[in-house]
Design a protein around this motif. Structure first.
Motif, mmCIF file in Angstrom:
data_model
loop_
_atom_site.group_PDB
_atom_site.id
_atom_site.type_symbol
_atom_site.label_atom_id
_atom_site.label_comp_id
_atom_site.label_asym_id
_atom_site.label_seq_id
_atom_site.Cartn_x
_atom_site.Cartn_y
_atom_site.Cartn_z
ATOM 1 N N GLY A 22 24.226 58.570 41.771
ATOM 2 C CA GLY A 22 23.194 57.989 42.636
ATOM 3 C C GLY A 22 23.632 57.941 44.075
ATOM 4 N N SER A 23 23.312 56.843 44.744
ATOM 5 C CA SER A 23 23.700 56.665 46.143
ATOM 6 C C SER A 23 25.072 56.033 46.281
ATOM 7 C CB SER A 23 22.668 55.785 46.862
ATOM 8 O OG SER A 23 21.461 56.494 47.009
ATOM 9 N N GLY A 24 25.661 55.604 45.194
ATOM 10 C CA GLY A 24 26.983 55.012 45.243
ATOM 11 C C GLY A 24 26.982 53.581 44.766
ATOM 12 N N LEU A 25 27.901 52.789 45.316
ATOM 13 C CA LEU A 25 28.118 51.423 44.848
ATOM 14 C C LEU A 25 27.729 50.389 45.895
ATOM 15 C CD1 LEU A 25 31.688 51.818 43.266
ATOM 16 C CD2 LEU A 25 29.473 51.908 42.101
ATOM 17 N N ILE A 26 27.256 49.269 45.395
ATOM 18 C CA ILE A 26 27.022 48.074 46.202
ATOM 19 C C ILE A 26 27.991 47.016 45.673
ATOM 20 C CG2 ILE A 26 25.382 46.227 46.758
ATOM 21 C CD1 ILE A 26 24.647 48.902 48.026
ATOM 22 N N GLU A 27 28.733 46.388 46.578
ATOM 23 C CA GLU A 27 29.600 45.285 46.178
ATOM 24 C C GLU A 27 28.796 43.997 46.273
ATOM 25 O OE1 GLU A 27 33.814 43.077 47.273
ATOM 26 O OE2 GLU A 27 33.042 44.633 48.605
ATOM 27 N N VAL A 28 28.813 43.234 45.208
ATOM 28 C CA VAL A 28 28.114 41.960 45.144
ATOM 29 C C VAL A 28 29.192 40.882 45.038
ATOM 30 C CG1 VAL A 28 26.405 40.591 43.910
ATOM 31 C CG2 VAL A 28 26.191 43.094 43.972
ATOM 32 N N VAL A 29 29.304 40.071 46.088
ATOM 33 C CA VAL A 29 30.325 39.032 46.127
ATOM 34 C C VAL A 29 29.667 37.720 45.730
ATOM 35 C CG1 VAL A 29 31.998 37.819 47.581
ATOM 36 C CG2 VAL A 29 31.549 40.269 47.946
ATOM 37 N N LEU A 30 30.265 37.061 44.754
ATOM 38 C CA LEU A 30 29.701 35.796 44.291
ATOM 39 C C LEU A 30 30.733 34.692 44.413
ATOM 40 C CD1 LEU A 30 30.748 34.808 41.178
ATOM 41 C CD2 LEU A 30 29.668 36.977 40.639
ATOM 42 N N THR A 31 30.220 33.492 44.614
ATOM 43 C CA THR A 31 31.064 32.301 44.558
ATOM 44 C C THR A 31 30.438 31.363 43.536
ATOM 45 O OG1 THR A 31 29.892 31.158 46.336
ATOM 46 C CG2 THR A 31 31.806 32.492 46.964
ATOM 47 N N SER A 32 31.277 30.508 42.981
ATOM 48 C CA SER A 32 30.783 29.564 41.982
ATOM 49 C C SER A 32 31.656 28.315 42.008
ATOM 50 C CB SER A 32 30.799 30.193 40.588
ATOM 51 O OG SER A 32 32.130 30.455 40.192
ATOM 52 N N THR A 33 31.105 27.251 41.482
ATOM 53 C CA THR A 33 31.892 26.023 41.347
ATOM 54 C C THR A 33 32.543 25.971 39.969
ATOM 55 O OG1 THR A 33 29.931 24.811 40.627
ATOM 56 C CG2 THR A 33 30.482 24.716 42.975
ATOM 57 N N VAL A 34 32.158 26.886 39.106
ATOM 58 C CA VAL A 34 32.788 27.038 37.794
ATOM 59 C C VAL A 34 33.679 28.276 37.859
ATOM 60 C CG1 VAL A 34 30.894 25.910 36.572
ATOM 61 C CG2 VAL A 34 30.862 28.381 36.867
ATOM 62 N N SER A 35 34.326 28.600 36.804
ATOM 63 C CA SER A 35 35.187 29.776 36.763
ATOM 64 C C SER A 35 34.392 31.050 37.034
ATOM 65 C CB SER A 35 35.848 29.860 35.386
ATOM 66 O OG SER A 35 36.401 31.130 35.177
ATOM 67 N N ALA A 36 34.829 31.807 38.035
ATOM 68 C CA ALA A 36 34.166 33.084 38.332
ATOM 69 C C ALA A 36 34.297 34.039 37.150
ATOM 70 C CB ALA A 36 34.746 33.702 39.598
ATOM 71 N N ASP A 37 35.386 33.921 36.410
ATOM 72 C CA ASP A 37 35.561 34.739 35.216
ATOM 73 C C ASP A 37 34.465 34.439 34.196
ATOM 74 O OD1 ASP A 37 37.123 36.710 33.780
ATOM 75 O OD2 ASP A 37 37.751 35.077 32.457
ATOM 76 N N ALA A 161 23.982 32.782 35.536
ATOM 77 C CA ALA A 161 25.301 32.735 34.902
ATOM 78 C C ALA A 161 26.242 31.733 35.565
ATOM 79 C CB ALA A 161 25.930 34.130 34.914
ATOM 80 N N GLY A 162 25.834 31.179 36.720
ATOM 81 C CA GLY A 162 26.647 30.151 37.360
ATOM 82 C C GLY A 162 27.052 30.410 38.791
ATOM 83 N N ALA A 163 26.649 31.545 39.361
ATOM 84 C CA ALA A 163 26.989 31.820 40.759
ATOM 85 C C ALA A 163 26.205 30.886 41.677
ATOM 86 C CB ALA A 163 26.689 33.270 41.114
ATOM 87 N N ILE A 164 26.861 30.394 42.716
ATOM 88 C CA ILE A 164 26.218 29.548 43.720
ATOM 89 C C ILE A 164 25.712 30.408 44.874
ATOM 90 C CG2 ILE A 164 26.570 27.640 45.349
ATOM 91 C CD1 ILE A 164 26.630 26.860 42.349
ATOM 92 N N THR A 165 26.536 31.350 45.322
ATOM 93 C CA THR A 165 26.111 32.293 46.356
ATOM 94 C C THR A 165 26.287 33.704 45.826
ATOM 95 O OG1 THR A 165 28.286 32.467 47.419
ATOM 96 C CG2 THR A 165 26.785 30.726 48.234
ATOM 97 N N VAL A 166 25.414 34.592 46.269
ATOM 98 C CA VAL A 166 25.460 35.999 45.891
ATOM 99 C C VAL A 166 25.161 36.794 47.159
ATOM 100 C CG1 VAL A 166 24.450 37.805 44.455
ATOM 101 C CG2 VAL A 166 24.633 35.475 43.554
#
Length: 173
Positions: A22-37, A161-166
């Motif tokens: 396709g056009s390639g990859l988009i990086e999606v950075v997330l933060t959470s107050t729970v385990s990011a895993d 799933a628990g992300a606060i910011t995306v």
């Protein structure tokens, strides 16, 4: 990307030297107050259900309550009547542009709305890989067919799933 390849990416990540299509990859950075895993694991759990379905099965909403994890179903908004949807749209249209963006981003999606964007003819992103950076932060890369791509359903999945910011970071090849 075909479902078996996406399933491999969800379970094991890309192969060494594998390049996105396709056009390639988009990086999606997330933060959470729970385990990011945990956020990444939950998102994978839902997507593994979706990529295991045929196109015909994706259309049948009746089966989803028994297939999708309870935590995801609980995070989704209830289905709205056409009157309720029209009332929300009228309120949304009365907002200034920044408030519109915030309201749309923060509003939970219904299962039906989310499933619509997972239909093969609508979906334009596919799981590529993920890296948990620290307890409350991770990056997820999605392969996109073109740019810009409709990533709202993916963003909702991460928020459910628990992300606060995306935040999306364009890293197209």
């Amino acid at each position: 990307m075909i479902p078996p390849e996406e399933r491999r990416h969800l379970n094991h990540g890309p192969r060494a030297g594998e390049l996105p299509g396709g056009s390639g990859l988009i990086e999606v950075v997330l933060t959470s107050t729970v385990s990011a895993d945990d956020v990444v694991s939950r998102a994978k759990e839902v997507l593994l259900v979706v990529v295991s379905m045929t196109a015909e099965e994706l259309v049948s909403e009746a089966a989803w309550a028994g297939l999708l994890p309870t935590w995801f179903l609980d995070a989704c908004a209830p289905e709205q009547s056409s009157e309720e949807a029209a009332a929300w749209l009228a309120c949304w249209r009365a907002l200034d542009p920044d408030a519109r963006e915030r309201a749309a981003r923060e509003r939970p999606w219904s299962v039906a709305d989310w499933l619509h964007w997972l239909q093969p003819e609508e979906r334009q992103w596919y799981w590529w890989d993920a890296l948990v950076k620290e307890e409350g932060s991770a990056s997820v890369w999605v392969e996109v067919l073109g740019w810009p791509a409709p990533l709202g359903a993916f963003e909702w999945l991460l928020r459910a799933a628990g992300a606060i910011t995306v935040d999306m970071k364009q890293t197209l090849s």
